[in-house]
Design an enzyme around this catalytic site. Structure first.
Site, PDB file in Angstrom:
ATOM      1  N   GLU A 159     -19.493   5.777  -1.952  1.00 48.87           N
ATOM      2  CA  GLU A 159     -19.734   5.622  -0.505  1.00 48.87           C
ATOM      3  C   GLU A 159     -19.152   6.863   0.150  1.00 48.87           C
ATOM      4  O   GLU A 159     -17.947   6.956   0.374  1.00 48.87           O
ATOM      5  CB  GLU A 159     -19.045   4.346   0.007  1.00 48.87           C
TER       6      GLU A 159
ATOM      7  N   CYS B 295     -17.111   7.072   9.233  1.00 47.90           N
ATOM      8  CA  CYS B 295     -18.103   7.747   8.391  1.00 47.90           C
ATOM      9  C   CYS B 295     -19.501   7.687   8.984  1.00 47.90           C
ATOM     10  O   CYS B 295     -20.308   8.576   8.748  1.00 47.90           O
ATOM     11  CB  CYS B 295     -18.103   7.134   6.999  1.00 47.90           C
TER      12      CYS B 295
HETATM   13  P1  NAD Z   1     -10.911  11.519   0.260  1.00 52.83           P
HETATM   14  O1  NAD Z   1     -12.123  11.747  -0.559  1.00 52.83           O
HETATM   15  O2  NAD Z   1     -10.011  12.664   0.553  1.00 52.83           O
HETATM   16  O3  NAD Z   1      -9.970  10.382  -0.376  1.00 52.83           O
HETATM   17  C1  NAD Z   1     -10.450   9.128  -0.782  1.00 52.83           C
HETATM   18  C2  NAD Z   1      -9.598   8.578  -1.907  1.00 52.83           C
HETATM   19  O4  NAD Z   1      -9.668   9.470  -3.013  1.00 52.83           O
HETATM   20  C3  NAD Z   1      -8.123   8.409  -1.563  1.00 52.83           C
HETATM   21  O5  NAD Z   1      -7.681   7.165  -2.067  1.00 52.83           O
HETATM   22  C4  NAD Z   1      -7.448   9.569  -2.268  1.00 52.83           C
HETATM   23  O6  NAD Z   1      -6.154   9.245  -2.729  1.00 52.83           O
HETATM   24  C5  NAD Z   1      -8.363   9.827  -3.458  1.00 52.83           C
HETATM   25  N1  NAD Z   1      -8.396  11.243  -3.829  1.00 52.83           N
HETATM   26  C6  NAD Z   1      -8.222  12.312  -3.036  1.00 52.83           C
HETATM   27  N2  NAD Z   1      -8.321  13.452  -3.728  1.00 52.83           N
HETATM   28  C7  NAD Z   1      -8.543  13.107  -5.016  1.00 52.83           C
HETATM   29  C8  NAD Z   1      -8.731  13.829  -6.220  1.00 52.83           C
HETATM   30  N3  NAD Z   1      -8.703  15.154  -6.236  1.00 52.83           N
HETATM   31  N4  NAD Z   1      -8.950  13.126  -7.353  1.00 52.83           N
HETATM   32  C9  NAD Z   1      -8.992  11.792  -7.353  1.00 52.83           C
HETATM   33  N5  NAD Z   1      -8.802  11.048  -6.237  1.00 52.83           N
HETATM   34  C10 NAD Z   1      -8.592  11.689  -5.083  1.00 52.83           C
HETATM   35  O7  NAD Z   1     -11.480  10.860   1.596  1.00 52.83           O
HETATM   36  P2  NAD Z   1     -10.694  10.505   2.916  1.00 52.83           P
HETATM   37  O8  NAD Z   1     -10.227  11.783   3.544  1.00 52.83           O
HETATM   38  O9  NAD Z   1      -9.718   9.423   2.664  1.00 52.83           O
HETATM   39  O10 NAD Z   1     -11.872   9.869   3.792  1.00 52.83           O
HETATM   40  C11 NAD Z   1     -12.738  10.654   4.539  1.00 52.83           C
HETATM   41  C12 NAD Z   1     -14.104  10.775   3.918  1.00 52.83           C
HETATM   42  O11 NAD Z   1     -14.571   9.524   3.483  1.00 52.83           O
HETATM   43  C13 NAD Z   1     -15.141  11.278   4.905  1.00 52.83           C
HETATM   44  O12 NAD Z   1     -15.978  12.208   4.284  1.00 52.83           O
HETATM   45  C14 NAD Z   1     -15.913  10.032   5.267  1.00 52.83           C
HETATM   46  O13 NAD Z   1     -17.221  10.247   5.714  1.00 52.83           O
HETATM   47  C15 NAD Z   1     -15.884   9.279   3.990  1.00 52.83           C
HETATM   48  N6  NAD Z   1     -16.047   7.855   4.216  1.00 52.83           N
HETATM   49  C16 NAD Z   1     -17.193   7.241   3.807  1.00 52.83           C
HETATM   50  C17 NAD Z   1     -17.381   5.891   4.070  1.00 52.83           C
HETATM   51  C18 NAD Z   1     -18.618   5.158   3.625  1.00 52.83           C
HETATM   52  O14 NAD Z   1     -18.614   3.935   3.729  1.00 52.83           O
HETATM   53  N7  NAD Z   1     -19.650   5.819   3.140  1.00 52.83           N
HETATM   54  C19 NAD Z   1     -16.389   5.181   4.745  1.00 52.83           C
HETATM   55  C20 NAD Z   1     -15.242   5.842   5.140  1.00 52.83           C
HETATM   56  C21 NAD Z   1     -15.076   7.176   4.865  1.00 52.83           C
END
Ligand code: NAD
Length: 460
Positions: A214, A248
């Site tokens: 997602e 998002c």
């Molecule tokens: P992110 O991708 O930075 O982090 C998400 C999760 O991944 C966190 O739990 C984090 O600890 C983990 N993570 C971060 N870096 C990692 C790595 N290198 N390896 C493994 N795991 C890792 O996202 P965010 O900043 O928390 O959220 C923002 C993004 O999420 C935006 O792009 C937004 O559009 C998207 N989002 C999508 C939805 C949806 O339903 N499609 C909903 C909310 C947010």
């Protein structure tokens, strides 16, 4: 740490596999009981959830109810339909299979991993968890470390009400996430950014683990002339500036028919005042940016184009006023990256073909919004663009409809969930074909001599 220790990940997964093998989690009554426990636990901890989101995002209580605690509505919906969804479904067979019967049995996948983001940090962990429980799985959840207060509340709720050999929480950041991703799961459900989504998919490939991703992206919002302007501006203002734009599916940028642009800007200015007063920093109803890093990234966008509403910011509070930007170029960084904050660029068009061309030249968005009562225009936009979902004459509300699968397409994600789609995401549809012993037609068995004309007839 309330949470289960990271060093024990292998052991937790092993324990969950053993519990899953007992068949206990497959029982429908058990699943419904667990969903009821989860619902009750959320209700019991309502105040703690509200406070955690206030601490993480300055999230107004009303927004926490509408967008986070509302997950209990989803639980009710799932409980209501679960018996029916989990029943084997009869499948039709063609006449030449007349002695057979066919059925589809939904079965749980096993031990699943759910990784969440920080922007709706409660709902985006609990909602997939509802699907995982409903489908009869064991689950490990990893909330976002960036919304640390909410992560703690989730850990508290889950460890109090569930055995870690059934549902476990691992708190932590990238290190925790990567440690989990090094293990074998039966499904990985990830919500977050596109860049991390690729890391998750690469890790999953090692074990051929199926993934739901997602992700985000730039969701366009087209505004045509055939609208009720007052309703339009309120719905855009709400969808864009709720959670200070850190949504998002927030409208990322507006594509506005030139003829209505001035009225729209005047209307946005008016509705912003109506929602947040003359100085939104004093409004109890306006959230803050999650972290310094995201604040700095967003402030950088303010250099692009011309700020026509807002633009003020206060680093000590991580406050950025609801901002509208005009005269941006498509090459500006605000039009290249997902904004994910309270900044709304406006791009005008004279013909809808220009707006459609811009959308289709870019990665497929998670959401597309269209404000227009013109049926032909609605049809054209639906036919000529692709996006995870579409909402016509409103914003963001599509996420609240349990009967609509929610997810992206292309760069905005893989797979979907909510309601029945969540149940399907965490289930395997096992096809079962059964023959009878009444008789045994020999046309398919060797020796084949002389059988070809009959086979051609049967397959023709
Ligand atoms: P992110 O991708 O930075 O982090 C998400 C999760 O991944 C966190 O739990 C984090 O600890 C983990 N993570 C971060 N870096 C990692 C790595 N290198 N390896 C493994 N795991 C890792 O996202 P965010 O900043 O928390 O959220 C923002 C993004 O999420 C935006 O792009 C937004 O559009 C998207 N989002 C999508 C939805 C949806 O339903 N499609 C909903 C909310 C947010």
């Amino acid at each position: 740490m309330i949470t289960t220790e990271l060093s024990n990940v292998g052991e937790i997964i092993q324990n969950q596999r053993e519990v899953f093998q007992t068949g206990k989690t497959k029982d429908i009554t058990f699943r419904i009981e667990q969903l009821k426990i989860l619902k009750q636990a959320i209700i019991e901890h309502e105040q703690a959830i509200v406070e955690a989101l206030q601490a993480d995002l300055h999230k107004p209580e009303v927004e926490t109810y509408i967008t986070e605690i509302s997950v209990v509505k989803e639980i009710d919906y799932v409980i209501k339909h679960l018996q029916n969804w989990s029943k084997p479904k009869k499948a039709s067979v063609s006449w030449d299979f007349f002695s057979y019967s066919a059925r589809i049995y939904p079965e749980p996948l096993g031990v699943v991993l759910i990784i969440g983001p920080w922007n709706y940090p409660f709902q985006l962990i609990i909602s997939p968890l509802v699907g995982a429980i409903a489908a009869g799985n064991c689950a490990i959840i990893k909330p976002s470390e960036i919304a640390s207060h909410t992560s703690d509340v989730i850990a508290k709720i889950i460890t109090k009400h569930f055995d870690p050999a059934y549902i476990a929480v691992i708190e932590g950041g990238v290190e925790a996430s990567q440690k989990l991703l090094a293990e074998k799961f039966d499904h990985i459900f990830f919500t977050g950014g596109t860049a991390v989504g690729k890391i998750v998919m690469a890790a999953a490939a090692k074990y051929l683990t199926p993934v739901t991703l997602e992700l985000g992206g730039k969701s366009p919002c087209i505004v045509d002339t055939e609208i009720n302007i007052e309703h339009t501006v309120r719905r855009i203002t709400w969808g864009k500036f709720i959670n200070a734009g850190q949504t998002c599916i927030a409208p990322d940028y507006l594509l506005v028919n030139k003829k209505i642009k001035k009225d729209l800007i005047d209307g946005l200015e008016k509705s912003l005042k109506e929602f947040y007063g003359n100085n939104p920093i004093n409004s109890p109803d306006y959230a803050r940016i999650i972290s310094q890093k995201h604040f700095d990234r967003l402030v950088n966008f303010l250099k692009d184009g011309e700020v026509i509403i807002g633009g003020e910011n206060q680093p000590s509070e991580r406050y950025i006023a609801p901002t509208v930007i005009d005269n941006v170029s498509l090459e500006d960084s605000v039009m290249q990256e997902e904004i994910f904050g309270p900044i709304l660029p406006i791009i005008e068009y004279t013909d809808i073909a220009e707006a459609i061309a811009l959308i289709t030249s870019r990665p497929k968005p998670l959401a597309l919004y269209l404000f227009s009562q013109d049926k032909n225009l609605q049809k054209r936009v639906l036919q000529e663009t692709s996006s995870g979902g579409v909402c016509i004459n409103d914003t963001v509300m599509q996420v609240g409809v349990s009967s609509l699968p929610f997810g992206g397409v292309g760069d905005s994600g893989i797979g979907n969930y909510h309601g029945k789609a969540s149940f399907d995401t965490f289930s395997h549809n096992k096809s079962v074909l059964q023959n009878s012993f009444w008789f045994d037609l020999k046309w398919r068995y060797a020796p084949y001599e002389g059988k070809l004309p009959l086979i051609k007839k049967l397959l023709g």
